[in-house]
Design an enzyme around this catalytic site. Structure first.
Site, PDB file in Angstrom:
ATOM      1  N   CYS A 180      -6.814  -6.160   0.942  1.00  0.00           N
ATOM      2  CA  CYS A 180      -8.268  -6.041   1.104  1.00  0.00           C
ATOM      3  C   CYS A 180      -9.011  -7.216   0.466  1.00  0.00           C
ATOM      4  O   CYS A 180     -10.184  -7.457   0.767  1.00  0.00           O
ATOM      5  CB  CYS A 180      -8.763  -4.732   0.483  1.00  0.00           C
ATOM      6  SG  CYS A 180      -8.133  -3.254   1.312  1.00  0.00           S
ATOM      7  N   GLU A 217      10.867  -5.229   3.245  1.00  0.00           N
ATOM      8  CA  GLU A 217       9.592  -5.806   3.673  1.00  0.00           C
ATOM      9  C   GLU A 217       9.855  -7.036   4.536  1.00  0.00           C
ATOM     10  O   GLU A 217      10.580  -7.965   4.129  1.00  0.00           O
ATOM     11  CB  GLU A 217       8.739  -6.186   2.456  1.00  0.00           C
ATOM     12  CG  GLU A 217       7.540  -7.068   2.740  1.00  0.00           C
ATOM     13  CD  GLU A 217       6.569  -6.461   3.752  1.00  0.00           C
ATOM     14  OE1 GLU A 217       6.135  -7.192   4.660  1.00  0.00           O
ATOM     15  OE2 GLU A 217       6.256  -5.262   3.625  1.00  0.00           O
ATOM     16  N   ALA A 276      -2.820  -7.204  -2.674  1.00  0.00           N
ATOM     17  CA  ALA A 276      -4.101  -6.571  -2.347  1.00  0.00           C
ATOM     18  C   ALA A 276      -4.664  -7.200  -1.079  1.00  0.00           C
ATOM     19  O   ALA A 276      -5.463  -8.131  -1.124  1.00  0.00           O
ATOM     20  CB  ALA A 276      -5.080  -6.740  -3.516  1.00  0.00           C
ATOM     21  N   ASP A 299      -1.294   3.052   7.673  1.00  0.00           N
ATOM     22  CA  ASP A 299      -2.064   2.688   8.861  1.00  0.00           C
ATOM     23  C   ASP A 299      -1.361   3.014  10.166  1.00  0.00           C
ATOM     24  O   ASP A 299      -1.999   3.072  11.221  1.00  0.00           O
ATOM     25  CB  ASP A 299      -2.397   1.188   8.835  1.00  0.00           C
ATOM     26  CG  ASP A 299      -3.354   0.816   7.714  1.00  0.00           C
ATOM     27  OD1 ASP A 299      -3.850   1.733   7.032  1.00  0.00           O
ATOM     28  OD2 ASP A 299      -3.597  -0.391   7.517  1.00  0.00           O
ATOM     29  N   ALA A 355       0.833  -1.222   0.000  1.00  0.00           N
ATOM     30  CA  ALA A 355       0.000   0.000   0.000  1.00  0.00           C
ATOM     31  C   ALA A 355       0.861   1.263   0.000  1.00  0.00           C
ATOM     32  O   ALA A 355       1.499   1.583  -0.989  1.00  0.00           O
ATOM     33  CB  ALA A 355      -0.980  -0.030   1.169  1.00  0.00           C
ATOM     34  N   ASN A 403      -2.475   4.721   0.295  1.00  0.00           N
ATOM     35  CA  ASN A 403      -1.904   4.907  -1.040  1.00  0.00           C
ATOM     36  C   ASN A 403      -1.723   6.387  -1.373  1.00  0.00           C
ATOM     37  O   ASN A 403      -0.720   6.791  -1.985  1.00  0.00           O
ATOM     38  CB  ASN A 403      -2.777   4.229  -2.088  1.00  0.00           C
ATOM     39  CG  ASN A 403      -2.536   2.733  -2.150  1.00  0.00           C
ATOM     40  OD1 ASN A 403      -1.519   2.283  -2.667  1.00  0.00           O
ATOM     41  ND2 ASN A 403      -3.454   1.959  -1.614  1.00  0.00           N
ATOM     42  N   VAL A 455      13.512  -4.437   9.508  1.00  0.00           N
ATOM     43  CA  VAL A 455      14.256  -3.340  10.118  1.00  0.00           C
ATOM     44  C   VAL A 455      14.039  -3.415  11.627  1.00  0.00           C
ATOM     45  O   VAL A 455      12.898  -3.398  12.106  1.00  0.00           O
ATOM     46  CB  VAL A 455      13.799  -1.984   9.567  1.00  0.00           C
ATOM     47  CG1 VAL A 455      14.501  -0.837  10.298  1.00  0.00           C
ATOM     48  CG2 VAL A 455      14.062  -1.903   8.073  1.00  0.00           C
ATOM     49  N   ARG A 462       8.960   7.439 -10.575  1.00  0.00           N
ATOM     50  CA  ARG A 462       8.418   8.150 -11.733  1.00  0.00           C
ATOM     51  C   ARG A 462       8.828   9.618 -11.735  1.00  0.00           C
ATOM     52  O   ARG A 462       8.936  10.235 -12.790  1.00  0.00           O
ATOM     53  CB  ARG A 462       6.881   8.032 -11.762  1.00  0.00           C
ATOM     54  CG  ARG A 462       6.382   6.635 -12.087  1.00  0.00           C
ATOM     55  CD  ARG A 462       4.898   6.627 -12.406  1.00  0.00           C
ATOM     56  NE  ARG A 462       4.072   7.029 -11.290  1.00  0.00           N
ATOM     57  CZ  ARG A 462       3.590   6.201 -10.364  1.00  0.00           C
ATOM     58  NH1 ARG A 462       3.881   4.903 -10.426  1.00  0.00           N
ATOM     59  NH2 ARG A 462       2.825   6.647  -9.383  1.00  0.00           N
ATOM     60  N   SER A 497       3.420  -5.536  -2.378  1.00  0.00           N
ATOM     61  CA  SER A 497       2.443  -5.038  -3.350  1.00  0.00           C
ATOM     62  C   SER A 497       1.316  -6.037  -3.602  1.00  0.00           C
ATOM     63  O   SER A 497       0.978  -6.344  -4.741  1.00  0.00           O
ATOM     64  CB  SER A 497       3.145  -4.699  -4.668  1.00  0.00           C
ATOM     65  OG  SER A 497       2.303  -3.958  -5.513  1.00  0.00           O
TER      66      SER A 497
END
Length: 550
Positions: free
Chosen positions: A46, A36, A44, A280, A14, A300, A84, A25, A42
């Site tokens: 939800c 991670e 979903a 979150d 997210a 996001n 981490v 970009r 990456s």
């Protein structure tokens, strides 16, 4: 590349991944490292409950990217299974443990973005380790193995959005499901009279719902409650809320809220120089103070905004209103902004509007009834919040109201919105427009209403209760003590009424007409807001702001 800045992002879901890809970009030369702790990035999350239920058939459908694909397309250094463990903001390094190699190393950064998310709340009760959360794909795998191995019963601890999504999907898998909620109602953010509709839908689908349930133990095949009851549970799902994962931020010296949420400014900066936070784990700014709102949309957006800031571009922070939606066994619930309960607990003087419109023109086949609620500041007509329960069309009404709130429109301004109409999509008077008409009438004093929780007090104070529905409707269901005078007979029977009256009908529309008639004959009259439909949904319940647990 020797002058490239290094941005280290902790958390690859997210907000973290949105930050990483947006930053690339905007800046092709920076060194961007994503760390991670879990095995996937990456994905979903939800969609995880629907993977359990088989609605989403393949695990790969929720895996949006891999470290390899992110490296190929965006030039990102993405490392899974890397945790981490410490942040040194003075030296600007993080300590990282490679979980696969069981080795630790330090990694320097110029900018650090924490997207550490939120962890499930685990009550301190014996046996709770057997309960499974639904946070990542590993959790889903464990649940599906339990079902494949013959689990026939399930207890879901917590009746929030995730808990009810899990209950629905376990029902799909054929399990006998019990939902256990410590509060007096399901869906705590939703006001009780609308939450009651969802609870009825759960029971109708065969789900056992126990509210006011305090779990005191989890055994091999049961969950034990404080009243001594045991609930069968081959599978136990923990959905009792989440808590911000802010340990790294706290250890680095960042300021956090009482709930542990990380304080950030409008540019996502923590109180520690060079350290940013998104998602979150972060306390969100709402129109009425800070809130913990664990929503993917907000995470996001914050990831995108922090990338703008790190790239030197202007960034605008957004107030968070907690706009959310869930479908539970065919019943859709959506909300935005504050509930009536929240407003009243804060001492805000509010006007409340209930309506029960059809999602599209009644003469066109397939129309479904919904319940809408609007909470309005009595002082200035500002929209404070809205809730809806129903089927088709609930989502777009809440989205329209959420957009109106973001634009600063007042409740009465909803009457003037020009919304798309054809009979299969809406009504010539859209449900949102109707809320605006109702708000106008209340604002201008053309209507006075009584809420479901105020009716007993109004009658005890001497008001005559009059049901203006037909005799047939009255015979089927009525409020005790009401006098039935059908609307079309009302003018001829005004002499039967005293000086103070409360009128009601099915949903409030005929009651409004009746109230206008009586008011112009000098009678002190109020209309039961939302009619008997709202009153009946809340029957036997108390408003949360009047209960001792608040």
């Amino acid at each position: 590349m020797t002058n490239a800045r290094r941005t280290v992002i902790v958390g690859g879901v997210a907000g973290g991944m949105s930050a990483a890809t947006r930053l690339r970009r905007l800046n092709e030369t920076d060194d961007i490292v994503v760390l991670e702790r879990g095995p996937h990035v990456s994905y979903a999350n939800c969609g995880l409950p629907y993977l359990v239920g088989g609605v989403i058939a393949e695990e790969g459908s929720v895996l949006l990217q891999t470290p390899r694909s992110l490296g190929a397309r965006f030039g990102l250094d993405v490392r899974t299974r890397h945790e981490v463990t410490a942040v040194d903001p003075v030296r600007k390094v993080v300590t990282v443990r490679d979980l696969a190699a069981d080795a630790a190393f330090e990694l320097a950064y110029d900018d650090l973005v924490l997207s550490t998310g939120a962890a499930p709340v685990r009550p301190a009760v014996p046996g709770i380790d057997r309960a499974l959360a639904c946070r990542d794909l590993d959790d889903v795998g464990r649940m599906m193995r339990a079902i494949d191995e013959g689990a026939a019963t399930a207890a879901v601890i917590g009746a929030g959005f995730i808990g009810l999504e899990m209950a629905e999907n376990l029902v799909r898998r054929g399990l006998a499901v019990t939902v256990l909620e410590a509060a007096p109602q399901v869906l705590g953010p939703v006001d009780v009279e609308l939450a009651a509709v969802v609870e009825s839908a759960l029971r109708a689908a065969g789900v056992a719902v126990v509210t006011g349930a305090r779990v005191v133990g989890v055994r091999s095949d049961t969950v034990v409650l404080a009243d001594g009851a045991s609930v069968p549970a081959d599978l136990v799902v923990l959905a009792a809320g989440v808590r911000p994962e802010s340990r790294l931020a706290v250890a680095a010296g960042a300021e956090v809220s009482d709930t542990g949420a990380i304080y950030v400014d409008d540019h996502q900066r923590t109180s520690v120089p060079g350290v940013y936070a998104v998602g979150d784990a972060v306390a969100k700014r709402s129109p009425r103070g800070m809130r913990d709102v664990p929503l993917a949309n907000t995470a996001n957006l914050q990831g995108r905004r922090v990338a703008d800031v790190l790239s030197g571009h202007a960034s605008t922070a957004r107030l968070t209103r907690g706009t959310a939606i869930v479908e539970v066994l065919g019943t859709v619930v959506a909300m935005t902004g504050d509930s009536e309960r929240t407003c009243r607990l804060r001492g805000i003087d509010v006007r409340v509007l209930h309506s029960h419109p059809l999602d599209h023109a009644g003469y066109y086949p397939g129309a479904e009834q919904m319940s809408l609620k609007l909470v309005v500041d009595a002082a200035d007509d500002a929209i404070l919040g809205a809730q809806a329960v129903g089927g088709t069309g609930v989502d777009k009404r809440i989205d329209v109201i959420a957009t109106a709130m973001a634009a600063g429109l007042r409740a009465s301004d909803l009457a003037n919105l020009e919304l798309a109409y054809a009979p299969q999509f809406g009504s010539a008077k859209d449900p949102v427009n109707m809320l605006g008409y109702m708000a106008e009438n209340l604002r201008d004093g053309r209507s006075r209403t009584v809420q479901w929780h105020e009716l007993d007090e109004a009658v005890a104070g001497g008001a005559r209760l009059v049901d203006v529905r037909t005799a047939g409707e009255f015979a089927q269901d009525a409020v005790a003590g009401a006098l039935n005078i059908p609307l079309d007979e009302l003018r001829a029977r005004i002499a039967e009424l005293g000086p103070s009256v409360v009128v009601y009908c099915a949903v409030g529309q005929r009651g409004h007409v009746a109230a206008r008639i009586l008011a112009q004959h000098g009678i002190d009259v109020r209309n039961l807001d939302g009619g008997i439909r709202t009153w009946r949904a809340a029957a036997g319940r108390s408003p949360a702001w009047r209960t001792s647990d608040h």
